[in-house]
Every structure is written in structure tokens, then in C-alpha cells.
Design a protein around this motif. Structure first.
Motif, short mmCIF file in Angstrom:
data_model
loop_
_atom_site.label_atom_id
_atom_site.label_comp_id
_atom_site.label_asym_id
_atom_site.label_seq_id
_atom_site.Cartn_x
_atom_site.Cartn_y
_atom_site.Cartn_z
N THR A 25 -1.50 -0.77 -1.10
CA THR A 25 -1.57 -2.17 -1.52
C THR A 25 -0.80 -2.38 -2.82
OG1 THR A 25 -3.69 -2.49 -0.43
CG2 THR A 25 -3.15 -4.05 -2.14
N LEU A 26 -0.88 -1.42 -3.72
CA LEU A 26 -0.10 -1.52 -4.97
C LEU A 26 1.40 -1.54 -4.65
CD1 LEU A 26 -2.06 0.92 -7.30
CD2 LEU A 26 -2.11 -1.59 -7.30
N ILE A 49 -16.11 -4.18 5.32
CA ILE A 49 -15.29 -5.35 5.62
C ILE A 49 -14.57 -5.93 4.39
CG2 ILE A 49 -15.33 -7.68 6.51
CD1 ILE A 49 -16.82 -6.62 8.74
N GLY A 50 -15.25 -6.31 3.38
CA GLY A 50 -14.60 -6.93 2.22
C GLY A 50 -13.65 -5.99 1.53
N GLY A 51 -14.06 -4.74 1.37
CA GLY A 51 -13.21 -3.75 0.73
C GLY A 51 -12.00 -3.44 1.57
N TRP A 52 -12.18 -3.28 2.87
CA TRP A 52 -11.07 -2.95 3.76
C TRP A 52 -10.00 -4.02 3.71
CZ3 TRP A 52 -8.20 -4.60 7.82
CH2 TRP A 52 -7.43 -3.65 8.46
N GLN A 53 -10.42 -5.28 3.71
CA GLN A 53 -9.46 -6.38 3.66
C GLN A 53 -8.70 -6.38 2.33
OE1 GLN A 53 -12.09 -9.62 4.48
NE2 GLN A 53 -11.64 -9.59 6.66
N THR A 54 -9.38 -6.06 1.26
CA THR A 54 -8.75 -6.02 -0.06
C THR A 54 -7.74 -4.88 -0.15
OG1 THR A 54 -10.71 -6.96 -1.08
CG2 THR A 54 -9.19 -5.78 -2.53
N TRP A 55 -8.11 -3.69 0.37
CA TRP A 55 -7.26 -2.51 0.26
C TRP A 55 -6.08 -2.55 1.22
CZ3 TRP A 55 -12.48 0.01 1.17
CH2 TRP A 55 -13.23 0.00 -0.01
N ASN A 56 -6.07 -3.46 2.19
CA ASN A 56 -5.02 -3.47 3.19
C ASN A 56 -4.28 -4.79 3.31
OD1 ASN A 56 -5.20 -0.73 4.51
ND2 ASN A 56 -7.33 -1.39 4.56
N LYS A 57 -4.46 -5.69 2.36
CA LYS A 57 -3.78 -6.99 2.45
C LYS A 57 -2.27 -6.84 2.32
CE LYS A 57 -4.06 -8.08 -2.41
NZ LYS A 57 -4.48 -8.97 -3.43
N GLY A 58 -1.56 -7.63 3.08
CA GLY A 58 -0.11 -7.64 3.02
C GLY A 58 0.59 -6.56 3.81
N LYS A 59 -0.15 -5.72 4.50
CA LYS A 59 0.43 -4.62 5.27
C LYS A 59 0.59 -5.02 6.73
CE LYS A 59 -1.97 -1.25 2.42
NZ LYS A 59 -2.97 -0.19 2.44
N HIS A 60 1.44 -4.29 7.41
CA HIS A 60 1.54 -4.41 8.85
C HIS A 60 0.78 -3.23 9.43
CE1 HIS A 60 4.53 -7.60 8.88
NE2 HIS A 60 4.95 -7.04 7.76
N GLY A 61 0.23 -3.41 10.62
CA GLY A 61 -0.56 -2.35 11.22
C GLY A 61 0.04 -1.87 12.53
#
Length: 76
Positions: A25-26, A49-61
Motif C-alpha cells: 500500500t505504501l 475486514i476493515g484492516g484488510w481494506q486499508t492494507w490493500n486499497k488501490g491494488k489490483h487483484g
């Protein structure tokens, strides 16, 4: 538009839980294009849930099944 230090850099992220995804994420925040690779069942840390969304925002999966040639792309 702002130029970022990591514009044009492509990163494959193969990590789970907190430290690795946070580092990814950084890199996203610095302009890198990060693709998170997960098994078809998903990252085990998705239960946070909340942490996972924060740690993975802006990424493609990308979900990869190593037992077959199956590949499913998703945007995180």
C-alpha cells in the motif's frame, strides 16, 4: 498532476496479513502499480475486514490456482 517516485514501477505482491500488504500500500501511495496475488480461496486476512481494506486499497487483484491453469482477475 503530481509526479511520484514509483510511477511506472510494477510490483507483484505475494504477501498476507499485515506487514507485506501494508508495504504494498505504501508503494501504491508512491505511484507504483501493485498487483496482489491470492489463492482462489482469498487472502486469509480477509476476515479482518476493515484492516484488510486499508492494507490493500488501490491494488489490483489476481487469484491464481496453482493446481490448474485457472486465473481470475479482480480489482481490490
Amino acid at each position: 498532476m503530481l509526479d511520484h517516485d514509483f510511477d511506472g514501477v510494477k510490483v507483484l505482491e505475494l504477501t498476507t496479513f499485515i506487514a507485506g500488504p501494508y508495504a504494498g500500500t505504501l508503494l501504491v501511495n508512491l505511484g507504483a502499480h501493485v498487483t496482489k496475488i491470492e489463492p482462489p480461496t482469498g487472502d486469509p486476512s480477509r476476515i479482518l475486514i476493515g484492516g484488510w481494506q486499508t492494507w490493500n486499497k488501490g491494488k489490483h487483484g489476481l487469484a491464481l490456482d496453482r493446481a490448474t491453469d485457472a486465473c481470475v482477475q479482480q480489482v481490490i
